[in-house]
Design a protein around this motif. Structure first.
Motif, mmCIF file in Angstrom:
data_model
loop_
_atom_site.group_PDB
_atom_site.id
_atom_site.type_symbol
_atom_site.label_atom_id
_atom_site.label_comp_id
_atom_site.label_asym_id
_atom_site.label_seq_id
_atom_site.Cartn_x
_atom_site.Cartn_y
_atom_site.Cartn_z
ATOM 1 N N ALA A 11 0.861 -1.187 0.000
ATOM 2 C CA ALA A 11 0.000 0.000 0.000
ATOM 3 C C ALA A 11 0.892 1.229 0.000
ATOM 4 C CB ALA A 11 -0.910 -0.003 1.222
ATOM 5 N N LEU A 12 0.757 2.073 -1.001
ATOM 6 C CA LEU A 12 1.646 3.233 -1.139
ATOM 7 C C LEU A 12 1.600 4.141 0.077
ATOM 8 C CD1 LEU A 12 1.217 4.340 -4.869
ATOM 9 C CD2 LEU A 12 3.187 3.252 -3.797
ATOM 10 N N ALA A 13 0.412 4.365 0.608
ATOM 11 C CA ALA A 13 0.249 5.317 1.709
ATOM 12 C C ALA A 13 1.005 4.884 2.961
ATOM 13 C CB ALA A 13 -1.234 5.499 2.029
ATOM 14 N N SER A 14 1.193 3.577 3.130
ATOM 15 C CA SER A 14 1.830 3.081 4.358
ATOM 16 C C SER A 14 3.099 2.287 4.078
ATOM 17 C CB SER A 14 0.844 2.208 5.137
ATOM 18 O OG SER A 14 0.438 1.092 4.361
ATOM 19 N N LEU A 15 3.669 2.413 2.875
ATOM 20 C CA LEU A 15 4.781 1.553 2.483
ATOM 21 C C LEU A 15 5.964 1.663 3.434
ATOM 22 C CD1 LEU A 15 6.084 -0.428 0.533
ATOM 23 C CD2 LEU A 15 6.816 1.525 -0.866
ATOM 24 N N GLU A 16 6.429 2.869 3.689
ATOM 25 C CA GLU A 16 7.611 3.028 4.539
ATOM 26 C C GLU A 16 7.354 2.528 5.948
ATOM 27 O OE1 GLU A 16 10.548 3.770 3.390
ATOM 28 O OE2 GLU A 16 9.642 3.947 1.404
ATOM 29 N N ARG A 17 6.183 2.820 6.461
ATOM 30 C CA ARG A 17 5.832 2.345 7.806
ATOM 31 C C ARG A 17 5.769 0.818 7.834
ATOM 32 N NH1 ARG A 17 -0.012 3.759 9.260
ATOM 33 N NH2 ARG A 17 -0.329 1.877 7.998
ATOM 34 N N ASP A 18 5.172 0.232 6.804
ATOM 35 C CA ASP A 18 5.036 -1.226 6.762
ATOM 36 C C ASP A 18 6.403 -1.904 6.679
ATOM 37 O OD1 ASP A 18 2.321 -0.889 6.859
ATOM 38 O OD2 ASP A 18 1.983 -1.288 4.718
ATOM 39 N N LEU A 19 7.305 -1.327 5.900
ATOM 40 C CA LEU A 19 8.648 -1.905 5.795
ATOM 41 C C LEU A 19 9.371 -1.848 7.140
ATOM 42 C CD1 LEU A 19 9.765 -0.477 2.330
ATOM 43 C CD2 LEU A 19 9.198 -2.855 2.865
ATOM 44 N N LEU A 20 9.247 -0.727 7.834
ATOM 45 C CA LEU A 20 9.883 -0.605 9.142
ATOM 46 C C LEU A 20 9.274 -1.572 10.147
ATOM 47 C CD1 LEU A 20 10.327 3.269 9.437
ATOM 48 C CD2 LEU A 20 12.096 1.546 9.027
ATOM 49 N N GLN A 21 7.953 -1.748 10.095
ATOM 50 C CA GLN A 21 7.302 -2.673 11.009
ATOM 51 C C GLN A 21 7.694 -4.118 10.701
ATOM 52 O OE1 GLN A 21 3.069 -1.927 11.013
ATOM 53 N NE2 GLN A 21 3.275 -0.063 12.242
ATOM 54 N N LEU A 22 7.876 -4.419 9.414
ATOM 55 C CA LEU A 22 8.337 -5.754 9.049
ATOM 56 C C LEU A 22 9.733 -6.002 9.623
ATOM 57 C CD1 LEU A 22 7.869 -8.382 7.356
ATOM 58 C CD2 LEU A 22 9.194 -7.243 5.557
ATOM 59 N N ALA A 23 10.613 -5.011 9.483
ATOM 60 C CA ALA A 23 11.967 -5.148 10.006
ATOM 61 C C ALA A 23 11.944 -5.323 11.523
ATOM 62 C CB ALA A 23 12.808 -3.933 9.622
ATOM 63 N N GLU A 24 11.082 -4.583 12.201
ATOM 64 C CA GLU A 24 10.966 -4.720 13.654
ATOM 65 C C GLU A 24 10.461 -6.105 14.038
ATOM 66 O OE1 GLU A 24 8.412 -1.515 14.727
ATOM 67 O OE2 GLU A 24 9.932 0.039 14.399
ATOM 68 N N LEU A 25 9.471 -6.597 13.281
ATOM 69 C CA LEU A 25 8.939 -7.931 13.541
ATOM 70 C C LEU A 25 10.019 -8.983 13.340
ATOM 71 C CD1 LEU A 25 6.247 -9.502 14.165
ATOM 72 C CD2 LEU A 25 5.991 -9.734 11.678
ATOM 73 N N ALA A 56 0.447 -1.985 -7.000
ATOM 74 C CA ALA A 56 1.452 -0.977 -6.648
ATOM 75 C C ALA A 56 2.367 -0.689 -7.828
ATOM 76 C CB ALA A 56 2.273 -1.451 -5.461
ATOM 77 N N PRO A 57 2.775 0.579 -8.012
ATOM 78 C CA PRO A 57 3.712 0.916 -9.088
ATOM 79 C C PRO A 57 5.017 0.131 -8.948
ATOM 80 C CG PRO A 57 2.789 2.901 -8.105
ATOM 81 C CD PRO A 57 2.377 1.757 -7.229
ATOM 82 N N LEU A 58 5.658 -0.113 -10.071
ATOM 83 C CA LEU A 58 6.883 -0.900 -10.072
ATOM 84 C C LEU A 58 7.952 -0.267 -9.188
ATOM 85 C CD1 LEU A 58 7.876 -3.529 -11.269
ATOM 86 C CD2 LEU A 58 8.751 -2.252 -13.232
ATOM 87 N N GLU A 59 8.000 1.048 -9.150
ATOM 88 C CA GLU A 59 8.993 1.733 -8.316
ATOM 89 C C GLU A 59 8.820 1.375 -6.848
ATOM 90 O OE1 GLU A 59 10.477 6.297 -7.226
ATOM 91 O OE2 GLU A 59 8.899 5.970 -8.728
ATOM 92 N N ALA A 60 7.555 1.321 -6.383
ATOM 93 C CA ALA A 60 7.288 0.959 -4.992
ATOM 94 C C ALA A 60 7.623 -0.512 -4.745
ATOM 95 C CB ALA A 60 5.827 1.232 -4.654
#
Length: 276
Positions: A72-86, A109-113
């Motif tokens: 999800a573009l709106a939460s991508l950075e947050r989701d990646l950080l939460q994945l790393a924390e998990l 999602a766009p290819l860039e994301a």
């Protein structure tokens, strides 16, 4: 009497089933000789559920990741950080990062994301010294280029003993040329039910020609209308590979299980399949 060979299903999605359904699936799997399974996350909730299932069921291990179709573009950075924390919090419990990669056919999602999430998770796998489970659909060459790029960045670290994580090409359906390109990158090939179908002649020819030490078996079990697949069906896949390789089903079970243990750092004799 010969004992039933012990199979390994290296890719399922048990998180998509209820508790009772998981119990039934695992019972039938064990009756069919499936001794261990890897249940794979595709987003944060499914990754957390995969961890729970691995804690609850003997023979089940967990991988966590963000699938390109779940981004999800709106939460991508947050989701990646939460994945790393998990991943950091449960490093002693997970045995792989994934399923992640690129998808130009079904992901919104766009290819860039997608590339941003793909590279992030490749680096997370490297940081945690965990294998990486690759999803690639309609983007083989770009996936391979990104992997080569990330591997080059690893060269300086390899002198300090840091190695690039093993990459498992999930649900492979390519031909001989595709297989050779993946193997040249040091990847392992995981095959599912398509290997059992005569119409997949190019795939069958490709698998017939590679060494068994590069191979894993999977069912990619998840609920889908009109699709009847479950871990108990892994023997059908093993039988098809055995026929192509002209060896026994027992040999396929033994070698693919040994490959699984090697790639995912599983110690022999540990029923839950915990990381070493």
């Amino acid at each position: 009497m010969h004992s039933t060979p012990a199979f390994t299903d290296s890719h399922v999605h048990l998180d998509r089933y209820s508790h009772d359904e998981v119990t039934v699936l695992l019972k039938r799997a064990h009756q069919a000789g499936v001794a261990r399974l890897l249940t794979v996350g595709t987003d944060l909730p499914s990754s957390s559920r995969a961890l729970q299932l691995a804690q609850q069921h003997a023979g089940v291990s967990a991988a966590i990741g963000l699938h390109p179709a779940s981004l999800a573009l709106a939460s991508l950075e947050r989701d990646l950080l939460q994945l790393a924390e998990l991943a950091q919090r449960h490093r002693a419990e997970i045995i792989a990062i994934g399923e992640s990669g690129l998808d130009t056919l079904e992901a919104a999602a766009p290819l860039e994301a997608q590339e941003r999430a793909f590279r992030f998770q490749l680096r997370l796998a490297r940081e945690l010294a965990l294998p990486f489970i690759l999803h690639q659909q309609g983007a083989e060459q770009l996936c391979q280029q990104i992997i080569r790029d990330e591997q080059k960045k690893m060269e300086a670290l390899e002198a300090d003993g840091v190695r690039a994580p093993p990459i498992i090409v999930h649900y492979f359906v390519g031909d001989t040329e595709s297989t050779q390109r993946w193997l040249a990158l040091g990847c392992c090939i995981s095959v599912g039910k398509p290997i059992t179908r005569p119409e997949h002649a190019a795939l069958r020819q490709a698998i017939a020609g590679i060494s068994l030490e590069h191979l894993l078996l999977e069912t990619d079990t998840y609920p889908l209308p009109g699709r009847a697949t479950e871990p108990a069906h892994i023997r059908q896949i093993a039988e098809a590979v055995a026929a192509l390789k002209q060896v026994s089903v027992e040999t396929i079970a033994e070698q693919t299980t040994a490959n699984y243990r090697r790639l995912f750092c599983i110690k022999p004799g540990r029923d839950r399949g915990e990381p070493a």
